[in-house]
Design an enzyme around this catalytic site. Structure first.
Site, PDB file in Angstrom:
ATOM      1  N   TYR A   1     -17.849 -62.807  49.983  1.00 45.51           N
ATOM      2  CA  TYR A   1     -18.677 -61.797  49.058  1.00 45.51           C
ATOM      3  C   TYR A   1     -19.842 -61.345  49.628  1.00 45.51           C
ATOM      4  O   TYR A   1     -20.044 -60.289  49.721  1.00 45.51           O
ATOM      5  CB  TYR A   1     -18.975 -62.620  47.704  1.00 45.51           C
ATOM      6  CG  TYR A   1     -20.012 -61.921  46.839  1.00 45.51           C
ATOM      7  CD1 TYR A   1     -19.539 -60.923  46.156  1.00 45.51           C
ATOM      8  CD2 TYR A   1     -21.245 -62.493  46.947  1.00 45.51           C
ATOM      9  CE1 TYR A   1     -20.277 -60.318  45.433  1.00 45.51           C
ATOM     10  CE2 TYR A   1     -22.172 -61.483  45.895  1.00 45.51           C
ATOM     11  CZ  TYR A   1     -21.530 -60.597  45.307  1.00 45.51           C
ATOM     12  OH  TYR A   1     -22.331 -59.758  44.313  1.00 45.51           O
TER      13      TYR A   1
ATOM     14  N   TYR B   1     -29.632 -54.125  36.493  1.00 51.14           N
ATOM     15  CA  TYR B   1     -28.197 -53.398  36.129  1.00 51.14           C
ATOM     16  C   TYR B   1     -27.950 -53.063  34.598  1.00 51.14           C
ATOM     17  O   TYR B   1     -28.635 -53.832  33.940  1.00 51.14           O
ATOM     18  CB  TYR B   1     -27.020 -54.138  36.616  1.00 51.14           C
ATOM     19  CG  TYR B   1     -26.816 -54.532  37.989  1.00 51.14           C
ATOM     20  CD1 TYR B   1     -26.620 -53.140  38.591  1.00 51.14           C
ATOM     21  CD2 TYR B   1     -26.564 -55.561  38.535  1.00 51.14           C
ATOM     22  CE1 TYR B   1     -26.244 -53.232  40.078  1.00 51.14           C
ATOM     23  CE2 TYR B   1     -26.124 -55.558  39.877  1.00 51.14           C
ATOM     24  CZ  TYR B   1     -26.074 -54.506  40.375  1.00 51.14           C
ATOM     25  OH  TYR B   1     -25.831 -54.789  41.971  1.00 51.14           O
TER      26      TYR B   1
ATOM     27  N   ARG C   1     -14.088 -54.690  46.881  1.00 52.38           N
ATOM     28  CA  ARG C   1     -14.170 -55.336  48.052  1.00 52.38           C
ATOM     29  C   ARG C   1     -12.735 -56.392  48.144  1.00 52.38           C
ATOM     30  O   ARG C   1     -12.772 -57.192  47.324  1.00 52.38           O
ATOM     31  CB  ARG C   1     -15.386 -56.300  48.397  1.00 52.38           C
ATOM     32  CG  ARG C   1     -16.313 -55.488  48.027  1.00 52.38           C
ATOM     33  CD  ARG C   1     -17.314 -55.651  46.635  1.00 52.38           C
ATOM     34  NE  ARG C   1     -18.247 -54.528  46.371  1.00 52.38           N
ATOM     35  CZ  ARG C   1     -19.488 -54.944  45.559  1.00 52.38           C
ATOM     36  NH1 ARG C   1     -19.507 -56.390  45.454  1.00 52.38           N
ATOM     37  NH2 ARG C   1     -20.234 -54.256  45.433  1.00 52.38           N
TER      38      ARG C   1
ATOM     39  N   LYS D   1     -33.240 -47.706  43.094  1.00 49.58           N
ATOM     40  CA  LYS D   1     -32.641 -48.215  44.573  1.00 49.58           C
ATOM     41  C   LYS D   1     -31.175 -47.458  44.404  1.00 49.58           C
ATOM     42  O   LYS D   1     -30.406 -47.649  43.383  1.00 49.58           O
ATOM     43  CB  LYS D   1     -32.321 -49.672  44.369  1.00 49.58           C
ATOM     44  CG  LYS D   1     -31.547 -50.392  45.268  1.00 49.58           C
ATOM     45  CD  LYS D   1     -31.639 -51.676  45.196  1.00 49.58           C
ATOM     46  CE  LYS D   1     -30.593 -52.608  46.192  1.00 49.58           C
ATOM     47  NZ  LYS D   1     -29.230 -52.376  45.763  1.00 49.58           N
TER      48      LYS D   1
ATOM     49  N   ARG E   1     -28.029 -59.532  53.363  1.00 44.30           N
ATOM     50  CA  ARG E   1     -27.313 -60.776  53.811  1.00 44.30           C
ATOM     51  C   ARG E   1     -28.106 -61.669  54.807  1.00 44.30           C
ATOM     52  O   ARG E   1     -27.974 -62.737  55.251  1.00 44.30           O
ATOM     53  CB  ARG E   1     -26.256 -60.080  54.831  1.00 44.30           C
ATOM     54  CG  ARG E   1     -25.253 -59.025  53.902  1.00 44.30           C
ATOM     55  CD  ARG E   1     -24.000 -58.587  54.565  1.00 44.30           C
ATOM     56  NE  ARG E   1     -23.233 -57.940  53.865  1.00 44.30           N
ATOM     57  CZ  ARG E   1     -23.443 -56.482  53.469  1.00 44.30           C
ATOM     58  NH1 ARG E   1     -24.264 -55.738  53.780  1.00 44.30           N
ATOM     59  NH2 ARG E   1     -22.402 -56.067  52.535  1.00 44.30           N
TER      60      ARG E   1
HETATM   61  C1  GLV Z   1     -23.605 -56.570  43.494  1.00 43.75           C
HETATM   62  O1  GLV Z   1     -23.850 -57.398  42.599  1.00 43.75           O
HETATM   63  C2  GLV Z   1     -22.777 -56.675  44.320  1.00 43.75           C
HETATM   64  O2  GLV Z   1     -21.799 -57.284  44.447  1.00 43.75           O
HETATM   65  O3  GLV Z   1     -22.777 -55.936  45.453  1.00 43.75           O
END
Ligand code: GLV
Length: 387
Positions: free
Chosen positions: A25, A130, A165, A252, A331
């Site tokens: 993730y 959000y 993703r 953002k 990250r």
């Molecule tokens: C946000 O919560 C993401 O998964 O990019």
């Protein structure tokens, strides 16, 4: 304790110690991952100018972001599900950030709630919002952030719908994880993660479960975003949120000059040039490539920050030398957290500060206030000629 020399050391340990679904993730971009890749490779294209015979004693990385003192202009970015990388992850990261003296930004999609993080820290943190369809939830969550003493609201503009993703779909990403045979086999090699998770109560989306209604599968990020996030977010709603919040506001996800101009008109305190770490619109240019155009568009009207692609102090230096007043790591700190908990987040911050400090000295600068374009060698075609 392993010797940590760079963020990649933490990344390797993160991968080894954290369930695959959560490591993946973190380490994914959307669709082909072109934007995700270019966020880092474009930083590599910029080079530094080595200067010599410049007194480098008495250096400092201290600065201000939106008027707030920071030990270096590097905030921890909001990252969803951080409390799944390691039990109580947001609390651990927030504590490391406050100890170090940089802002921590709590995601709406965090595991530990606003109240939980506030109860375990002593300094104000930032809250990322959000926008959900449910107006009661929206007003309530803004009030909760105010009650917790949050010192900035970071409103994300680029995720009314979730970019795909691939790995998350294949891994069946959820919080907490569903115990399929593949997940159980993976957890068998991540026993420390599992033991810590068994000891905490924080295993779901702490800010929203019990506060927002009507979601079929409350453990799924996809279901929350599809059913609750407000796809109608527009500039009038941004202004309404600004008024509801009434405090320092950071917008953002701005990637184009015309949006930067619109954002500056709201009177916000800063904008973040960000493509969400390459997790949303695959095919967008990297943040660092878009930075010059955005700085040209808004001038001094608003503070410009940057995220997406920062993995080192050299990257921080490049963004600041180009004109950004602040940067964010996502990250890079999550790798630290997954590797070694709170100590790992501190290690990530220390790595970045050391790299920033030494690189700036070798570029002939003693403080981040002295940074300018003259420190960089930027390829002539860096921003590109795009029709
Ligand atoms: C946000 O919560 C993401 O998964 O990019």
């Amino acid at each position: 304790m392993p010797v940590i020399t760079c963020i990649d050391d933490l990344k390797r340990l993160h991968r080894k110690r954290t369930p695959k679904m959560f490591y993946d993730y973190c380490e994914s971009g959307s669709w082909t991952e072109q934007t995700f890749r270019e966020n880092t490779t474009d930083f590599d294209r910029i080079r530094l100018r080595q200067r010599v015979a410049v007194d480098m004693e008495g250096r400092s990385t201290a600065a201000k972001m939106i008027g707030q003192d920071v030990a270096m202009p590097v905030a921890l970015a909001p990252v969803g599900l951080t409390g799944m990388q390691r039990a109580d992850g947001e609390i651990r990261a927030a504590r490391a950030a406050e100890q170090f003296g940089v802002p921590f930004t709590l995601s709406t999609m965090s595991i530990c709630s606003i109240e939980d993080v506030a109860a375990h820290t002593t300094k104000p943190f930032w809250f990322q919002l959000y926008v959900m369809r449910d107006q009661d939830f929206l007003k309530n969550v803004i009030r909760r952030a105010q009650d917790a003493g949050c010192s900035a609201l970071v409103l994300t503009l680029d995720l009314q719908i979730l970019g795909q993703r691939h790995k998350d779909l294949k891994n069946g990403l959820s919080a907490p994880p569903k115990l399929t045979p593949a997940v159980i086999a993976d957890l068998a090699t991540k026993w420390q993660w599992g033991l810590e998770m068994l000891r905490t109560k924080r295993r779901g989306f702490g800010n929203i479960i019990g506060h927002a209604k009507g979601v079929d599968d409350p453990s799924s990020l996809f279901t929350w975003t599809a059913q609750q996030f407000d796809p109608r977010l527009d500039w009038s709603k941004v202004e309404a949120i600004r008024d509801m919040w009434g405090g320092p506001l950071i917008l953002k996800g701005v990637m184009e000059p015309e949006d930067a101009v619109m954002a500056a008109k709201t009177g916000c305190d800063a904008i973040v040039v960000s493509n969400h770490g390459g997790r949303q619109l695959d095919g967008a240019l990297s943040s660092i490539r878009m930075l010059p155009a955005i700085l040209d568009a808004v001038g001094d009207r608003v503070e410009v920050h940057l995220d997406s692609g920062i993995r080192s102090g050299q990257d921080v230096l490049k963004a600041l030398a180009m004109g950004a007043k602040g940067t964010y790591i996502g990250r890079a700190f999550v790798h630290g957290l997954g590797a070694m908990g709170e100590k790992g987040v501190t290690a990530a911050l220390e790595v970045i500060r050391r790299e920033l400090d030494i690189s700036m000295a070798l570029c002939g600068r003693k403080s981040v206030q002295e940074f300018d374009r003259d420190m960089l060698r930027v390829p002539e075609d860096f921003t590109g000629r795009w029709m």
